[in-house]
Every structure is written in C-alpha cells, then in structure tokens.
Enzyme design. Structure first.
Site, PDB file in Angstrom:
ATOM      1  N   ASP A   1      -8.160 -12.272   1.072  1.00  0.00           N
ATOM      2  CA  ASP A   1      -8.876 -13.368   0.424  1.00  0.00           C
ATOM      3  C   ASP A   1      -8.120 -13.694  -0.861  1.00  0.00           C
ATOM      4  O   ASP A   1      -7.997 -12.839  -1.733  1.00  0.00           O
ATOM      5  CB  ASP A   1     -10.300 -12.895   0.101  1.00  0.00           C
ATOM      6  CG  ASP A   1     -11.305 -14.022   0.124  1.00  0.00           C
ATOM      7  OD1 ASP A   1     -10.962 -15.104  -0.397  1.00  0.00           O
ATOM      8  OD2 ASP A   1     -12.419 -13.821   0.630  1.00  0.00           O
ATOM      9  N   ASP A  19      -9.740 -19.213  -1.276  1.00  0.00           N
ATOM     10  CA  ASP A  19     -11.032 -19.485  -1.897  1.00  0.00           C
ATOM     11  C   ASP A  19     -11.008 -20.801  -2.688  1.00  0.00           C
ATOM     12  O   ASP A  19     -10.055 -21.061  -3.431  1.00  0.00           O
ATOM     13  CB  ASP A  19     -11.324 -18.315  -2.850  1.00  0.00           C
ATOM     14  CG  ASP A  19     -12.722 -18.319  -3.414  1.00  0.00           C
ATOM     15  OD1 ASP A  19     -13.652 -18.007  -2.669  1.00  0.00           O
ATOM     16  OD2 ASP A  19     -12.872 -18.607  -4.618  1.00  0.00           O
ATOM     17  N   ASN A  50     -17.274   7.711   1.089  1.00  0.00           N
ATOM     18  CA  ASN A  50     -17.282   8.858   0.166  1.00  0.00           C
ATOM     19  C   ASN A  50     -18.631   9.084  -0.520  1.00  0.00           C
ATOM     20  O   ASN A  50     -18.701   9.779  -1.532  1.00  0.00           O
ATOM     21  CB  ASN A  50     -16.170   8.698  -0.879  1.00  0.00           C
ATOM     22  CG  ASN A  50     -16.404   7.479  -1.768  1.00  0.00           C
ATOM     23  OD1 ASN A  50     -17.333   6.698  -1.525  1.00  0.00           O
ATOM     24  ND2 ASN A  50     -15.595   7.321  -2.791  1.00  0.00           N
ATOM     25  N   ASP A  72     -20.650   7.291  -2.318  1.00  0.00           N
ATOM     26  CA  ASP A  72     -21.089   6.728  -3.604  1.00  0.00           C
ATOM     27  C   ASP A  72     -21.971   5.490  -3.438  1.00  0.00           C
ATOM     28  O   ASP A  72     -22.329   4.837  -4.413  1.00  0.00           O
ATOM     29  CB  ASP A  72     -19.889   6.433  -4.524  1.00  0.00           C
ATOM     30  CG  ASP A  72     -18.986   5.329  -3.976  1.00  0.00           C
ATOM     31  OD1 ASP A  72     -19.260   4.831  -2.860  1.00  0.00           O
ATOM     32  OD2 ASP A  72     -18.006   4.972  -4.650  1.00  0.00           O
ATOM     33  N   ASP A 118     -16.136   0.822   1.362  1.00  0.00           N
ATOM     34  CA  ASP A 118     -14.765   0.963   0.879  1.00  0.00           C
ATOM     35  C   ASP A 118     -13.763   0.850   2.019  1.00  0.00           C
ATOM     36  O   ASP A 118     -14.142   0.706   3.189  1.00  0.00           O
ATOM     37  CB  ASP A 118     -14.617   2.297   0.137  1.00  0.00           C
ATOM     38  CG  ASP A 118     -15.240   3.452   0.918  1.00  0.00           C
ATOM     39  OD1 ASP A 118     -14.974   3.533   2.127  1.00  0.00           O
ATOM     40  OD2 ASP A 118     -16.014   4.236   0.324  1.00  0.00           O
ATOM     41  N   HIS A 132     -20.338 -14.380   3.788  1.00  0.00           N
ATOM     42  CA  HIS A 132     -20.920 -13.635   2.658  1.00  0.00           C
ATOM     43  C   HIS A 132     -21.665 -14.539   1.685  1.00  0.00           C
ATOM     44  O   HIS A 132     -22.250 -14.045   0.726  1.00  0.00           O
ATOM     45  CB  HIS A 132     -19.810 -12.890   1.929  1.00  0.00           C
ATOM     46  CG  HIS A 132     -18.831 -13.831   1.293  1.00  0.00           C
ATOM     47  ND1 HIS A 132     -17.986 -14.629   2.044  1.00  0.00           N
ATOM     48  CD2 HIS A 132     -18.594 -14.147   0.005  1.00  0.00           C
ATOM     49  CE1 HIS A 132     -17.281 -15.391   1.231  1.00  0.00           C
ATOM     50  NE2 HIS A 132     -17.618 -15.120  -0.014  1.00  0.00           N
ATOM     51  N   ASP A 133     -21.617 -15.857   1.894  1.00  0.00           N
ATOM     52  CA  ASP A 133     -22.299 -16.800   1.001  1.00  0.00           C
ATOM     53  C   ASP A 133     -23.551 -17.408   1.634  1.00  0.00           C
ATOM     54  O   ASP A 133     -24.189 -18.276   1.031  1.00  0.00           O
ATOM     55  CB  ASP A 133     -21.360 -17.960   0.635  1.00  0.00           C
ATOM     56  CG  ASP A 133     -20.191 -17.528  -0.228  1.00  0.00           C
ATOM     57  OD1 ASP A 133     -20.321 -16.540  -0.973  1.00  0.00           O
ATOM     58  OD2 ASP A 133     -19.131 -18.190  -0.151  1.00  0.00           O
ATOM     59  N   GLU A 153     -10.980 -22.594   2.138  1.00  0.00           N
ATOM     60  CA  GLU A 153     -12.403 -22.794   1.859  1.00  0.00           C
ATOM     61  C   GLU A 153     -12.502 -23.733   0.675  1.00  0.00           C
ATOM     62  O   GLU A 153     -11.657 -23.693  -0.228  1.00  0.00           O
ATOM     63  CB  GLU A 153     -13.061 -21.462   1.514  1.00  0.00           C
ATOM     64  CG  GLU A 153     -14.568 -21.557   1.349  1.00  0.00           C
ATOM     65  CD  GLU A 153     -15.079 -21.301  -0.048  1.00  0.00           C
ATOM     66  OE1 GLU A 153     -16.276 -21.072  -0.186  1.00  0.00           O
ATOM     67  OE2 GLU A 153     -14.299 -21.364  -1.033  1.00  0.00           O
ATOM     68  N   ASP A 211     -19.467   2.970   3.789  1.00  0.00           N
ATOM     69  CA  ASP A 211     -19.092   3.828   2.655  1.00  0.00           C
ATOM     70  C   ASP A 211     -18.536   5.138   3.200  1.00  0.00           C
ATOM     71  O   ASP A 211     -19.192   5.806   3.985  1.00  0.00           O
ATOM     72  CB  ASP A 211     -20.352   4.073   1.809  1.00  0.00           C
ATOM     73  CG  ASP A 211     -20.101   5.053   0.684  1.00  0.00           C
ATOM     74  OD1 ASP A 211     -18.927   5.217   0.289  1.00  0.00           O
ATOM     75  OD2 ASP A 211     -21.078   5.657   0.207  1.00  0.00           O
TER      76      ASP A 211
HETATM   77  C1  GLC Z   1     -16.177 -19.122  -2.785  1.00  0.00           C
HETATM   78  C2  GLC Z   1     -16.590 -17.741  -2.333  1.00  0.00           C
HETATM   79  C3  GLC Z   1     -17.769 -17.309  -3.139  1.00  0.00           C
HETATM   80  C4  GLC Z   1     -17.391 -17.281  -4.595  1.00  0.00           C
HETATM   81  C5  GLC Z   1     -16.789 -18.618  -5.055  1.00  0.00           C
HETATM   82  C6  GLC Z   1     -16.088 -18.469  -6.375  1.00  0.00           C
HETATM   83  O1  GLC Z   1     -17.136 -20.075  -2.533  1.00  0.00           O
HETATM   84  O2  GLC Z   1     -16.836 -17.727  -0.956  1.00  0.00           O
HETATM   85  O3  GLC Z   1     -18.264 -16.061  -2.722  1.00  0.00           O
HETATM   86  O4  GLC Z   1     -18.509 -16.995  -5.370  1.00  0.00           O
HETATM   87  O5  GLC Z   1     -15.841 -19.085  -4.145  1.00  0.00           O
HETATM   88  O6  GLC Z   1     -14.942 -17.677  -6.241  1.00  0.00           O
HETATM   89 CA    CA Z   2     -17.526   4.353  -1.342  1.00  0.00          CA
END
Ligand code: GLC
Ligand code: CA
Length: 575
Positions: A97, A212, A22, A24, A28, A344-345, A267, A20
């Site tokens: 993405d 995605d 700034n 908040d 970012d 991230h999943d 993905e 971050d």
């Molecule tokens: C993919 C992304 C996931 C998202 C899903 C729907 O699996 O990695 O984070 O929730 O698609 O967009």
């Molecule tokens: Ca921020």
C-alpha cells in the site's frame, strides 16, 4: 508491462486485525506468514497488504513515519522478506500500500520541515501563511490568535484542513487527519523520493502497489477557496484529478513501473468514469486499474458515507444501474476496474448489502458471486469469505479517528442529537471492517493467544469463524474457492465482454460474459424474497449450470430464484 492483472484474484489483509503471532493482541507479519496456507487454499493470486510501515497509528498505518522499514508492532524487515519469498513459492504476490499523498507528522522530512524552516524539506510539504482575521469580517472559520487558515478547505475527516506550525505561525495542509501532512508533489525532489521508495519495494520482489488517494496528489496552484468562502468546504474541484496528477503518474510509469513486472491499482476519492478511463485507458501509461466508489456509497447523500439524508436506503434497480454504468463504460473506454464489496474503509457487506441475520450465508455467497464474475479484477477483503458482520460498538469502543471525529462533527456542524449521530456512525464506521478476523470459536476468536485484543472481537465469533465454516455443509469459504477456481478456468470472466439483461427486473441482476464464442450467464437474486426473471428472447437457447448457491438448477428463459440465490450458467445456441 508483462503482468497480466486481468486474470488475478486479490485478497486484502488489514494486518493489525488478521492474525497475531506473539500474543500482544495486534496482528502482525508472523500471523500473515502463519496463515499463508489458508490464503493459498482460497486460490488467490496476490495479497494486498494494508500499510505495514512504522506509524503512530493516527490513521492506523495510513500515516507513515518511514517508508522503507517495517512497523515493529508487525515485525521486522526479515519477516517481510520471508513473507515475500514464502508467498512467492506458493504463487502469491505481495502488493504494498503506497500512501504518498501525505506522510505522517512524525516522518523525518516533516520533522526537519518544522524544526529547520530553512531546510529543503520545508518545500516537501504545503506550508502557507495564514490570513488576517480582520481582513475577513464575518469569516466563520475558527480564529486562532489573529490569523485564520490560508483558505476554507475542509479535511476529509472533518474540521479545517490546515494546522498551525507553532514555530513560524504558518499553516500546513492536512487533508485527512491533522497528522497526515500533504506532500508537495510539485517539487521534483519529492517525486524522486517517491520513485526511490517504489524501487526499494519492487527490488524486494513485490508484485505491485495499491496507491492511496492517488487522484488527490496535485493541488490547484494558489490554493484558492472552495465554494462559499464563509464555510468550510471539501475542495474536490481543487484537488481531485487535476491535469498535473496525470502528468505525475505518467512520470511514475516511465521512471519506475515500466521497468518492472508489476501492477498498480489506484484508490481515490470521487473518481467518475471519465477520470478512471484517463487513469487506466489504453495508452495512458498511468495506472492498471482503479477502484470506483459509487456502489460503496449507494444510499449515502452527496457528502459521502456519513451523509445520512437518504437514510442509507437503496434499491436493487439503483444498484444495477450503477453497476451497468461502470461495467459498460469501462468496457467501451478500454479501462479497467478493481472490484470489491468491502475493504478496510467499509462496513461489512452482508450487513450493508445483504442480510446479516436470516440469510447471512446466502447473501455472503450472492455478493461474492457478483464480485468475482464482474468485469474487472476482484478484490476480497479478509473475513468476507466467512460472512463476517458489522460489530456492535459503543462510542468508547471506537478506534477510528474518522468515527470519533465525525461523531463530534455531526453534532456540532449538522446539529444532530447525540443518539442519532451515534446511530449514523454505528451504521458506517470503518471499525466494522477492523475487528479481528474470526479464526475459531476459541478465546478471542483464535486471533491471538494473548488475553487482550487491540479492538473488540465481534461477539458473534462463536458462530461465525473459519473453523466452523469449513465444517459446515454449506461453507462460504468453499463457495469462494469454487468461484475463484471458476474465474481462473474461464477466460470469459477475465477477458470477456459484458452485457446486462433484464435491466428492469427489480430483484435480480443478470449479465452475460462472453469471450471467443464462449458465454456465461450470471443471475443473482439480490433480495430476501423469492424472485422471478424472464431473461428474454436471447439468442442463448441452451445452457447448463456450472455453479449455483442453491444447487444445480435447470436453465430456461424463465428463472425462479430463492432469496439470495445465484447461478452461473454456460449458455449457447446449440450444443
Ligand atoms: C484511503 C485509505 C484510508 C485512509 C485515507 C488516508 O482512503 O483507504 O484508510 O484513511 O486514504 O490515507
Ligand atoms: Ca502481534
């Protein structure tokens, strides 16, 4: 396409939790720019940025309100352009993405589609009349005022995949959250829109896209029920890798990708080997690489990550078999994989596949060694390089729709008592990956100067953070740097063949990577117990270590490894 994606190492940033700038409490673009020297120091070639577009955050950025601007929470288009140019000056590409299976329900196309049902935007989405509940006696779906959804499709995050449009009483398809409205890819205008979005970003100088759930963009004509019509079922057979999906991707390649020096990684849900080869194999002109999910889902039941019936139990043998199936298959078929141990999943890899207590450093390095020396392009997720662990989170601290929704579903549909449902979510929730990056032992782990953070900081940040790791004699970050450097210096790892040996060994994974008469042998003990492996009568009689997690150990046919020890040897038959 001139882009050589086989010799690249990619670092994934989930911007909301990276840095971050700034105060908040939300990461970012300014934070990413600030940390470019750090990212550069790792030696990576590109950054995959999880979505940075405007979003109402129903699915934290994967529900996009506008594809051609920047989320004000993250900064401005000027910040983005500055990121691209500063990164480029350091030799780092930016990968966007692209989330085009669906838009957010706040996207202007969708607003038009519901506000003016007669407009062309109606056909950008998948609207369909409901069915009369009376015609379906015994139907178990939630009955809303006389009609039931057009079919029995279940959403990936639980519940019916259909939402009712109040104005017309029709339903629209949402395979993920109720605010992620599936686009109608059969409409050529939709495809043109997507090609234009892609050109917009490529013209700003990005290096490529992560696409995605790209294998679900086509839907079976007529949208038939899936399986037993009396239950909600996820319609794998009607949405995953349909022939039309391949047609659309060829069109994407022809109209957009082939005109740029860039790469794509796809993905998708449930992508078996043959499908990956169809997307990425020679001459298919679709995608450069795909992610596979079998390793990420090891120990889960057939319904996915919250299917707890196998109690998340897995063995090294199973891991090796899956690994070998993919590596051999992709090599034979001429396809290509993006490899990862988390994103991230997924929960944190040391907590899921290693030991996040006694052998946290060792197992973080062991897993990194495998990820970076496999056949395929390695992806590193923020925080892996300091061995970040899962975070103890109570239900009221959960942020992710998937966790919150599936917690309810596990109780109502699978009849799990709440404390057990809670345990299942706590084991696998995506929130583990989304707690702030731990930069220092200072307040809020140095993630923000502000007082609050949008999600809890893992309480172990005083021990586990970048600053501390770099001071540590046994730094995980330094080990990552060495692995990445090694990858760049040894073409065996980029272009070489792959062969697993000692397949039956229950603790150690061993494989050879060979290219132009040069050979590397990787051996990693994937357990917390000492291990012994006979690598067998290979033709490789001699060798010397080029990188080890536990110092320089001699090469021999019989190797004894400490818990989570990993070694890379250069081997030959004569010196
Ligand atoms: C993919 C992304 C996931 C998202 C899903 C729907 O699996 O990695 O984070 O929730 O698609 O967009
Ligand atoms: Ca921020």
């Amino acid at each position: 396409m001139g882009y050589d994606f086989k010799n690249k190492v990619i670092y994934q940033i989930w911007p909301r939790s990276f840095k971050d700038s700034n105060g908040d409490g939300i990461g970012d673009l300014g934070g990413v720019i600030e940390k470019l020297p750090y990212i550069k120091s790792l030696g990576v070639d590109a950054i995959w940025l999880s979505p940075v577009y405007p979003s109402h955050n129903h699915d934290y950025g994967y529900d996009i309100d506008d594809y051609c601007s920047i989320n004000p929470e993250f900064g401005t288009m000027e910040d983005f352009d500055r990121l691209v140019s500063e990164a480029k000056a350091m030799g780092i590409g930016i990968v966007m993405d692209l989330v085009v299976n669906h838009t957010s329900s706040h996207h202007k196309w969708f607003r038009e589609a519901v506000e003016n049902p007669g407009s062309k935007y109606r056909d950008y989405y998948i609207f369909k009349k409901g069915r009369k509940a009376d015609d379906h006696p015994g139907y178990k779906l939630p009955v809303t005022t006389g009609t039931i959804p057009p079919n029995n499709w279940l959403s990936a995050f639980g519940g019916s995949a259909w939402q009712k449009d109040k104005k017309t009483g029709e339903y629209y398809l949402t395979l993920f959250t109720p605010n992620q409205c599936d686009l109608n890819w059969a409409n050529p205008e939709v495809r043109e829109e997507v090609w234009n979005i892609m050109r917009f970003w490529l013209d700003r100088g990005i290096a490529g896209f992560r696409l995605d759930v790209i294998n679900a963009i086509a839907k079976r004509e007529g949208l038939p029920d899936s399986g037993n019509p009396k239950k909600l079922n996820f319609p794998f057979e009607h949405i995953v890798s349909l022939p039309k999906t391949h047609e659309y991707l060829k069109e994407m390649h022809e109209k957009v990708l082939s005109h740029y020096d860039c790469f794509t990684v796809g993905e998708g849900m449930v992508t078996p080997l043959d499908a990956v080869l169809k997307y990425t194999g020679p001459g298919t002109n679709e995608l450069d690489m795909m992610f596979q999910f079998d390793l990420a889902l090891i120990g889960c039941g057939p319904l996915g990550k919250f299917d707890f019936r196998k109690l998340y139990h897995w063995t090294v043998r199973e891991y090796k078999d899956i690994f070998d199936h993919w590596e051999t298959g992709v090599e034979k078929g001429g396809g290509w994989l993006g490899n990862y141990i988390s994103n991230h999943d997924q929960p944190r890899p040391v907590s899921r596949f290693g030991d996040d207590k006694k052998y946290r450093r060792e197992s973080a390095k062991a897993l990194a060694m495998i990820n970076i020396t496999m056949l395929g392009t390695p992806f590193i997720y923020q925080g892996e390089e300091i061995g970040m662990t899962n975070c103890p989170l109570e239900p009221e601290e959960w942020k992710d729709f998937e966790a919150i929704n599936d917690y309810e579903m596990l109780q109502s549909m699978m009849h799990l008592p709440a404390p057990i449902a809670k345990k299942v979510i706590q084991k696998m929730t995506r929130d583990h990956a989304r707690t702030p990056m731990q930069w220092s032992g200072g307040d809020n782990a140095g993630f923000t100067d502000g007082h609050d953070t949008w999600i809890k900081v893992n309480p172990n940040y005083r021990q586990i953070n970048v600053e501390d790791d770099l001071k540590h004699g046994d730094s995980i970050i330094d080990f990552y740097k060495q692995l990445i450097r090694l990858r760049h210096l040894n073409d065996e790892l980029n272009y070489g063949s792959y062969r697993m040996i000692a397949k039956d060994n229950p603790q150690v994974i061993v494989y050879l990577r060979e290219y132009n008469d040069r050979r590397l042998l990787v051996a990693v003990n994937m357990t917390g117990k000492p291990a012994y492996v006979d690598i067998g009568e290979t033709e490789y009689k001699k060798g010397h270590i080029i990188l080890g997690t536990h110092g320089n150990k001699k090469y021999s046919r019989y190797l004894s490894l400490e818990p989570y020890e990993g070694r890379i040897y250069r081997v030959s038959h004569s010196d």
